[in-house]
Design an enzyme around this catalytic site. Structure first.
Site, mmCIF file in Angstrom:
data_model
loop_
_atom_site.group_PDB
_atom_site.id
_atom_site.type_symbol
_atom_site.label_atom_id
_atom_site.label_comp_id
_atom_site.label_asym_id
_atom_site.label_seq_id
_atom_site.Cartn_x
_atom_site.Cartn_y
_atom_site.Cartn_z
ATOM 1 N N LYS A 50 0.831 -1.201 0.000
ATOM 2 C CA LYS A 50 0.000 0.000 0.000
ATOM 3 C C LYS A 50 0.871 1.258 0.000
ATOM 4 O O LYS A 50 2.091 1.188 0.227
ATOM 5 C CB LYS A 50 -0.935 -0.051 1.215
ATOM 6 C CG LYS A 50 -1.866 -1.279 1.174
ATOM 7 C CD LYS A 50 -2.871 -1.286 2.327
ATOM 8 C CE LYS A 50 -3.779 -2.503 2.255
ATOM 9 N NZ LYS A 50 -4.830 -2.488 3.306
ATOM 10 N N TYR B 288 -11.887 -3.666 -4.201
ATOM 11 C CA TYR B 288 -12.549 -3.688 -2.893
ATOM 12 C C TYR B 288 -14.072 -3.743 -3.062
ATOM 13 O O TYR B 288 -14.800 -3.112 -2.280
ATOM 14 C CB TYR B 288 -12.140 -2.463 -2.075
ATOM 15 C CG TYR B 288 -10.769 -2.567 -1.421
ATOM 16 C CD1 TYR B 288 -10.430 -3.655 -0.604
ATOM 17 C CD2 TYR B 288 -9.816 -1.568 -1.580
ATOM 18 C CE1 TYR B 288 -9.181 -3.748 0.010
ATOM 19 C CE2 TYR B 288 -8.555 -1.645 -0.968
ATOM 20 C CZ TYR B 288 -8.257 -2.744 -0.167
ATOM 21 O OH TYR B 288 -7.026 -2.834 0.444
ATOM 22 N N ASN C 148 -2.013 -0.338 6.928
ATOM 23 C CA ASN C 148 -1.435 -1.610 7.365
ATOM 24 C C ASN C 148 -0.514 -2.249 6.328
ATOM 25 O O ASN C 148 -0.466 -3.466 6.189
ATOM 26 C CB ASN C 148 -2.543 -2.563 7.831
ATOM 27 C CG ASN C 148 -3.614 -2.753 6.775
ATOM 28 O OD1 ASN C 148 -3.478 -2.261 5.657
ATOM 29 N ND2 ASN C 148 -4.666 -3.474 7.102
ATOM 30 N N HIS D 261 -1.681 -5.402 1.253
ATOM 31 C CA HIS D 261 -2.898 -6.178 1.004
ATOM 32 C C HIS D 261 -2.493 -7.563 0.517
ATOM 33 O O HIS D 261 -1.538 -7.691 -0.251
ATOM 34 C CB HIS D 261 -3.750 -5.499 -0.080
ATOM 35 C CG HIS D 261 -4.805 -6.413 -0.638
ATOM 36 N ND1 HIS D 261 -6.034 -6.576 -0.039
ATOM 37 C CD2 HIS D 261 -4.790 -7.263 -1.710
ATOM 38 C CE1 HIS D 261 -6.734 -7.470 -0.729
ATOM 39 N NE2 HIS D 261 -6.001 -7.907 -1.747
ATOM 40 N N GLU E 271 -8.565 -10.777 -8.246
ATOM 41 C CA GLU E 271 -7.733 -9.586 -8.069
ATOM 42 C C GLU E 271 -6.581 -9.563 -9.076
ATOM 43 O O GLU E 271 -6.232 -8.505 -9.615
ATOM 44 C CB GLU E 271 -7.208 -9.523 -6.628
ATOM 45 C CG GLU E 271 -8.351 -9.247 -5.651
ATOM 46 C CD GLU E 271 -7.952 -9.330 -4.180
ATOM 47 O OE1 GLU E 271 -6.749 -9.524 -3.887
ATOM 48 O OE2 GLU E 271 -8.852 -9.202 -3.329
HETATM 49 N N1 UDP Z 1 -10.034 -1.020 6.739
HETATM 50 C C1 UDP Z 1 -10.155 0.158 7.451
HETATM 51 N N2 UDP Z 1 -11.093 0.248 8.450
HETATM 52 C C2 UDP Z 1 -11.917 -0.792 8.763
HETATM 53 C C3 UDP Z 1 -11.783 -1.999 8.030
HETATM 54 C C4 UDP Z 1 -10.835 -2.092 7.030
HETATM 55 O O1 UDP Z 1 -9.421 1.105 7.178
HETATM 56 O O2 UDP Z 1 -12.741 -0.659 9.673
HETATM 57 C C5 UDP Z 1 -9.037 -1.097 5.637
HETATM 58 C C6 UDP Z 1 -7.715 -1.772 6.018
HETATM 59 O O3 UDP Z 1 -6.675 -1.078 5.341
HETATM 60 C C7 UDP Z 1 -7.903 -3.174 5.474
HETATM 61 C C8 UDP Z 1 -8.748 -2.923 4.217
HETATM 62 O O4 UDP Z 1 -9.599 -1.846 4.568
HETATM 63 O O5 UDP Z 1 -6.666 -3.796 5.178
HETATM 64 C C9 UDP Z 1 -9.565 -4.098 3.738
HETATM 65 O O6 UDP Z 1 -10.280 -4.646 4.812
HETATM 66 P P1 UDP Z 1 -10.394 -6.222 5.022
HETATM 67 O O7 UDP Z 1 -11.371 -6.450 6.122
HETATM 68 O O8 UDP Z 1 -10.654 -6.887 3.704
HETATM 69 O O9 UDP Z 1 -8.948 -6.622 5.583
HETATM 70 P P2 UDP Z 1 -7.695 -7.338 4.883
HETATM 71 O O10 UDP Z 1 -8.244 -8.387 3.936
HETATM 72 O O11 UDP Z 1 -6.905 -6.259 4.192
HETATM 73 O O12 UDP Z 1 -6.910 -7.932 6.032
HETATM 74 MG MG MG Z 2 -9.803 -8.412 2.592
#
Ligand code: UDP
Ligand code: MG
Length: 162
Positions: A13, A53, A126, A129, A140
């Site tokens: 990211k 997303y 974080n 991805h 994806e």
């Molecule tokens: N995210 C966020 N706030 C939230 C949930 C998700 O900013 O309350 C962001 C975070 O960067 C996360 C991404 O959206 O990595 C996608 O969310 P997901 O639940 O799919 O998590 P991941 O698959 O990335 O672990």
């Molecule tokens: Mg996810």
């Protein structure tokens, strides 16, 4: 592709690029023996992010997530190996950096809690991805890459998993 060799999609990211930790993050995947099959720097567009997303597009945090993902270029990649989807998720760690275990990419390079980010109307930065399951991974990959951008080659350590 044979047996349990599969490919997954990753995207470093904008925070990883801005912090100059692309090499360190990629090292975590390379040293596990995973093959980098494709890698490119991309400025994400709204269209690509909405596809990528799609499961989150209608959620409250989507706008802040899209804003974060457009802060600068991302490094999109395809990584291949035995059970690559699950293995990469394990190396990446839990979504919330506060919860992510030490030794994982998110646990070692970030610490923010979801609550802290939410209170500020910000996305959780974080680092990386990684696709959540094999179907998501193939979807994806097709959003971010043309098949001719994905390479096949031998790593010198391939005999360890043959
Ligand atoms: N995210 C966020 N706030 C939230 C949930 C998700 O900013 O309350 C962001 C975070 O960067 C996360 C991404 O959206 O990595 C996608 O969310 P997901 O639940 O799919 O998590 P991941 O698959 O990335 O672990
Ligand atoms: Mg996810």
């Amino acid at each position: 592709m044979e047996g349990k060799i599969e490919r997954t999609f990753i995207a470093l990211k904008p925070d990883a690029v801005q912090r100059g930790i692309v090499g360190e993050v990629m090292d975590r995947l390379e040293r596990a023996g995973l093959r980098i099959a494709a890698l490119k720097m991309v400025q994400a567009s709204d269209e690509v992010l909405e596809e990528h997303y799609s499961e989150h597009v209608d959620k409250d945090f989507y706008d802040s997530l899209a804003e974060f993902m457009k802060e600068g270029p991302v490094i999109a990649g395809v990584v291949e190996g035995v059970e690559a989807v699950a293995v990469v998720r394990k190396i990446v760690g839990a979504t919330e950096p506060y919860e992510a275990a030490p030794g994982t990419i998110r646990g070692d390079f970030s610490h923010m809690s979801m609550e802290h980010a939410d209170e500020r109307g910000k996305a959780v930065k974080n680092i990386i991805h990684a696709a959540g399951n094999p179907e998501e991974a193939e979807e994806e990959i097709s959003i971010w890459f043309d098949e001719e951008e994905i390479h096949q080659y031998e790593r010198v350590d391939d005999f360890h998993i043959a």
